[in-house]
Write a protein that holds these residues in place. Structure first.
Motif, PDB file in Angstrom:
ATOM      1  N   GLY A   1       8.634   2.587   3.733  1.00 17.33           N
ATOM      2  CA  GLY A   1       9.503   1.416   3.775  1.00 17.33           C
ATOM      3  C   GLY A   1       8.995   0.384   4.785  1.00 17.33           C
ATOM      4  O   GLY A   1       8.954  -0.821   4.491  1.00 17.33           O
TER       5      GLY A   1
ATOM      6  N   ILE B   1       5.931   0.057   6.079  1.00 22.50           N
ATOM      7  CA  ILE B   1       4.634  -0.508   5.682  1.00 22.50           C
ATOM      8  C   ILE B   1       4.817  -1.504   4.538  1.00 22.50           C
ATOM      9  O   ILE B   1       4.183  -2.558   4.486  1.00 22.50           O
ATOM     10  CB  ILE B   1       3.639   0.632   5.318  1.00 22.50           C
ATOM     11  CG1 ILE B   1       3.217   1.385   6.589  1.00 22.50           C
ATOM     12  CG2 ILE B   1       2.424   0.109   4.574  1.00 22.50           C
ATOM     13  CD1 ILE B   1       2.402   0.581   7.589  1.00 22.50           C
TER      14      ILE B   1
ATOM     15  N   GLU C   1      10.343   6.823   5.417  1.00 19.48           N
ATOM     16  CA  GLU C   1      10.577   5.715   6.348  1.00 19.48           C
ATOM     17  C   GLU C   1       9.330   4.865   6.552  1.00 19.48           C
ATOM     18  O   GLU C   1       9.381   3.639   6.549  1.00 19.48           O
ATOM     19  CB  GLU C   1      11.034   6.258   7.696  1.00 19.48           C
ATOM     20  CG  GLU C   1      12.484   6.638   7.700  1.00 19.48           C
ATOM     21  CD  GLU C   1      12.867   7.390   8.956  1.00 19.48           C
ATOM     22  OE1 GLU C   1      14.041   7.701   9.102  1.00 19.48           O
ATOM     23  OE2 GLU C   1      11.966   7.666   9.794  1.00 19.48           O
ATOM     24  N   MET C   2       8.195   5.534   6.722  1.00 20.23           N
ATOM     25  CA  MET C   2       6.956   4.781   6.967  1.00 20.23           C
ATOM     26  C   MET C   2       6.583   3.946   5.756  1.00 20.23           C
ATOM     27  O   MET C   2       6.115   2.818   5.882  1.00 20.23           O
ATOM     28  CB  MET C   2       5.814   5.737   7.347  1.00 20.23           C
ATOM     29  CG  MET C   2       5.970   6.288   8.761  1.00 20.23           C
ATOM     30  SD  MET C   2       4.768   7.584   9.131  1.00 20.23           S
ATOM     31  CE  MET C   2       3.233   6.647   9.147  1.00 20.23           C
TER      32      MET C   2
ATOM     33  N   THR D   1      -1.158  11.644   3.464  1.00 22.00           N
ATOM     34  CA  THR D   1      -1.617  10.710   4.485  1.00 22.00           C
ATOM     35  C   THR D   1      -0.787  10.852   5.763  1.00 22.00           C
ATOM     36  O   THR D   1      -1.331  10.831   6.872  1.00 22.00           O
ATOM     37  CB  THR D   1      -1.537   9.256   3.965  1.00 22.00           C
ATOM     38  OG1 THR D   1      -2.151   9.212   2.689  1.00 22.00           O
ATOM     39  CG2 THR D   1      -2.206   8.293   4.908  1.00 22.00           C
ATOM     40  N   VAL D   2       0.528  11.011   5.598  1.00 20.94           N
ATOM     41  CA  VAL D   2       1.380  11.168   6.777  1.00 20.94           C
ATOM     42  C   VAL D   2       0.977  12.425   7.556  1.00 20.94           C
ATOM     43  O   VAL D   2       0.875  12.387   8.791  1.00 20.94           O
ATOM     44  CB  VAL D   2       2.871  11.217   6.384  1.00 20.94           C
ATOM     45  CG1 VAL D   2       3.750  11.525   7.596  1.00 20.94           C
ATOM     46  CG2 VAL D   2       3.295   9.895   5.761  1.00 20.94           C
TER      47      VAL D   2
ATOM     48  N   MET E   1       0.846  -1.193   0.000  1.00 22.88           N
ATOM     49  CA  MET E   1       0.000   0.000   0.000  1.00 22.88           C
ATOM     50  C   MET E   1       0.879   1.239   0.000  1.00 22.88           C
ATOM     51  O   MET E   1       1.923   1.255   0.652  1.00 22.88           O
ATOM     52  CB  MET E   1      -0.888  -0.014   1.245  1.00 22.88           C
ATOM     53  CG  MET E   1      -2.317   0.382   0.939  1.00 22.88           C
ATOM     54  SD  MET E   1      -3.435   0.002   2.286  1.00 22.88           S
ATOM     55  CE  MET E   1      -3.639  -1.767   2.200  1.00 22.88           C
ATOM     56  N   SER E   2       0.509   2.242  -0.729  1.00 24.57           N
ATOM     57  CA  SER E   2       1.396   3.415  -0.764  1.00 24.57           C
ATOM     58  C   SER E   2       0.931   4.455   0.253  1.00 24.57           C
ATOM     59  O   SER E   2      -0.258   4.627   0.507  1.00 24.57           O
ATOM     60  CB  SER E   2       1.458   4.001  -2.174  1.00 24.57           C
ATOM     61  OG  SER E   2       0.437   4.965  -2.346  1.00 24.57           O
ATOM     62  N   LEU E   3       1.897   5.071   0.822  1.00 25.42           N
ATOM     63  CA  LEU E   3       1.637   6.002   1.901  1.00 25.42           C
ATOM     64  C   LEU E   3       2.199   7.346   1.455  1.00 25.42           C
ATOM     65  O   LEU E   3       3.411   7.540   1.457  1.00 25.42           O
ATOM     66  CB  LEU E   3       2.373   5.475   3.134  1.00 25.42           C
ATOM     67  CG  LEU E   3       2.124   6.102   4.468  1.00 25.42           C
ATOM     68  CD1 LEU E   3       0.679   5.917   4.895  1.00 25.42           C
ATOM     69  CD2 LEU E   3       3.022   5.446   5.511  1.00 25.42           C
TER      70      LEU E   3
END
Lengths: 95, 495
Positions: free
Chosen positions: A33, A35, A30-31, A7-8, A1-3
């Motif tokens: 990566g 996720i 980082e997130m 969204t962050v 899933m792409s973040l």
């Protein structure tokens, strides 16, 4: 899933953590990566598997409806950021 | 003539009872060692020398009367995650930098009841989140061990890195740790000491600052398993103040140490032979298998098929709980507040200033895993995988009594070798996380040194509430390894 960065930023608002633009960018990377790595859980067949909520080792228990603590006003107040007499005061939290 | 720093917790206890040494002597010597070495190691966040000296005098008076509990007069350290009445408790976070609890955690109250003397509060990764002890707001901890070919500062592991370093360097006879995904076992392995993560529910969580409540468990860290057994017997026990505390009698763990492993069935999980496992780790694991076989155990190959998914499932489950647990640090009721125009602004500014990067990262990930639209995909799925991880262990225990694995995939690495990719750091816990997820007990014992003279640990994982078998098998490993090496930085080495 792409973040994505949007969204962050939204998650940071939900978590009430102030992030600068730059921090949103670095956390996004980082997130994303982390996720991506967590997504391997999708390989596991969890059909009919119940979620584990705690380890289930402790017996739920009831106790008498008695006061078990109290008479420790000064202790409670000892960490109050502000106080007025015997009262614990905080900034206005109902807007 | 033995130096005061040759004592283990057990031998110091016996010497105190026999009046061969006084608590004042022991406590003073250890306080001096802290003074000498801890400016460098940074294993303490808060030292309490005055209180300790006073307690030592009282302990000597008690011992003179032939009285005193199992730990009477023995100097220990407390991880700064346990609330200690009237002694600052920070969780190594700026946000709790000035928090002085008006109450005592159950685990530390138990240790006090039995006469242990705290020399202070030990450093850790902020809110116990980390595997290096470099995320502390009070600075990193230096591992007292050195590679024999360099003077590079090594990490002590984490999150109980201060506890591990202080025990290894001889600054205290034992310490408390907490373990959520490996935070007792991995630093114990990195610092060449023993550490026990008991069954979830064995030690009360009351007064322990929460990281992930369904995983957090307190346990002992000391130079050998006998010392751990003595500490655990004091720390453990039912507590009505913790709803997940289990009401089971606490065994006399020390008595289990000499049981041996004759006829014991030891499982070797094939999934722990991960790609890229260092040959040195593999070698020490093989060595452990041989030691147990030679002592009469039967070694059985087993499968824990979901091992690979333990770590990613842990990061979702633990961080979801963390994001919820850490919501309380909002700058309103206690903690460091940063003022702002609006209430949300106050929360955001307070939490931006009060939390370090790793804590922020984990809260953000946990919030994401629980947020609308992602809850089922991440949190619920992780909890289902957790069920499968627990089933793996329950199934294995139908055919074996205990499981032997390495504790960590590497030995201690240098401060500047810490990977920049968080996932690489998380992989430190690959062998310790599955037992945490299942709730079963596990321990780490020092088994040898790698080619560069840095300690390696072996992990034993047991059945629910069967810490005794862990102590029995661990003790066999301990004796076979006869690990008597000491780190370069040690209280007993004169400068």
């Amino acid at each position: 899933m792409s973040l994505d960065a949007k969204t962050v930023a939204k998650i940071a608002r939900l978590a009430r953590i102030g992030l600068s633009e730059d921090e949103v960018q670095s956390h996004q990377k980082e997130m994303q990566g982390i996720i991506g790595w967590v997504d391997q859980l999708n390989e596991v067949d969890v059909t009919d598997v119940p979620p584990m909520i705690g380890t289930g080792l402790a017996e739920p228990r009831l106790r008498e409806d008695n006061v078990t603590d109290g008479n420790c006003r000064d202790k409670v107040l000892s960490n109050a950021p502000d106080r007025e007499g015997p009262f614990y005061t905080v900034p206005k939290v109902v807007e | 003539m033995t130096s005061l720093f040759d004592y283990t917790l057990a031998s110091a206890r016996d010497a105190l009872k026999a009046r061969k040494v006084s608590s004042v002597e022991l406590v003073n010597a250890h306080l001096d060692a802290i003074e000498r070495l801890d400016g460098r190691l940074n294993s303490f966040i808060t030292r309490t020398p005055e209180e300790a000296r006073k307690a030592a005098q009282e302990a000597d008076a008690t011992l003179a009367k032939g009285e005193g509990g199992s730990l009477c007069g023995l100097p220990i350290g407390i991880k700064d995650l346990f609330a200690t009445e009237n002694v600052r408790t920070t969780a190594a976070s700026k946000i709790l930098g000035n928090f002085i609890p008006p109450y005592e955690s159950t685990v530390t109250a138990n240790l006090k009841r039995d006469g242990a003397i705290s020399l202070g509060k030990l450093n850790l990764d902020e809110f116990a989140m980390g595997s290096t002890n470099l995320t502390s707001a009070f600075g990193g901890v230096e591992n007292p061990w050195k590679r024999n070919d360099s003077d590079a500062k090594l990490v002590p592991g984490g999150s109980s890195g201060g506890s591990a370093a202080a025990v290894a360097a001889g600054l205290v006879l034992g310490a408390t740790g907490t373990d959520t995904g490996g935070s007792i076992r991995q630093p114990a392995a990195f610092c060449g000491i023993a550490g026990v993560k008991p069954t979830y529910g064995r030690c009360s969580r009351f007064g322990t600052i929460a990281f992930a409540s369904s995983l957090d468990q307190a346990g002992p860290m000391a130079r050998n398993l006998q010392d751990c057994a003595i500490l655990l017997e004091s720390m453990a026990g039912f507590d009505a103040k913790d709803s997940t505390s289990v009401n089971k009698p606490v065994p006399h763990y020390e008595a289990a140490l000499g049981r041996g492993v004759k006829g014991l069935r030891v499982g070797i999980p094939k999934e722990y032979r991960i790609d890229g496992l260092s040959p040195e780790i593999e070698k020490i694991w093989e060595q452990g298998i041989t030691w147990l076989k030679d002592a009469g155990a039967e070694v059985v190959d087993i499968s824990l098929p979901h091992t690979k998914y333990g770590l990613p499932a842990y990061y979702i489950a633990a961080l979801a709980e963390a994001s919820s647990n850490l919501a309380r640090y909002d700058g309103v009721r206690f903690g460091e507040r940063v003022k702002a125009e609006s209430l949300d602004g106050l929360y955001e500014a307070t939490r931006a200033a009060g939390f370090g990067d790793e804590v922020k990262r984990r809260i953000l990930l946990g919030t994401y895993a629980l947020s609308s639209g992602y809850y089922d995909a991440y949190y619920l799925r992780a909890q289902k995988v957790r069920t499968l991880l627990q089933r793996d262990f329950l199934k294995a225990y139908e055919s074996v009594d205990v499981i032997l694995t390495p504790t960590a995939p590497s030995s201690a690495f240098a401060w500047d070798e810490k990977p920049t990719d968080p996932v690489q750091v998380y992989l430190n816990d690959v062998f310790t996380v599955p037992a945490s997820m299942a709730g079963v007990p596990a321990l780490s014992v020092p088994a040898g040194l790698d080619g560069k003279g840095v300690p390696l640990g072996l992990q034993l994982i047991g059945r629910f509430f069967d810490e005794e078998t862990l102590f029995a098998a661990g003790s066999v490993l301990e004796q076979a390894a006869s690990f008597t090496h000491r780190p370069s930085i040690h209280a007993g080495v004169s400068a």
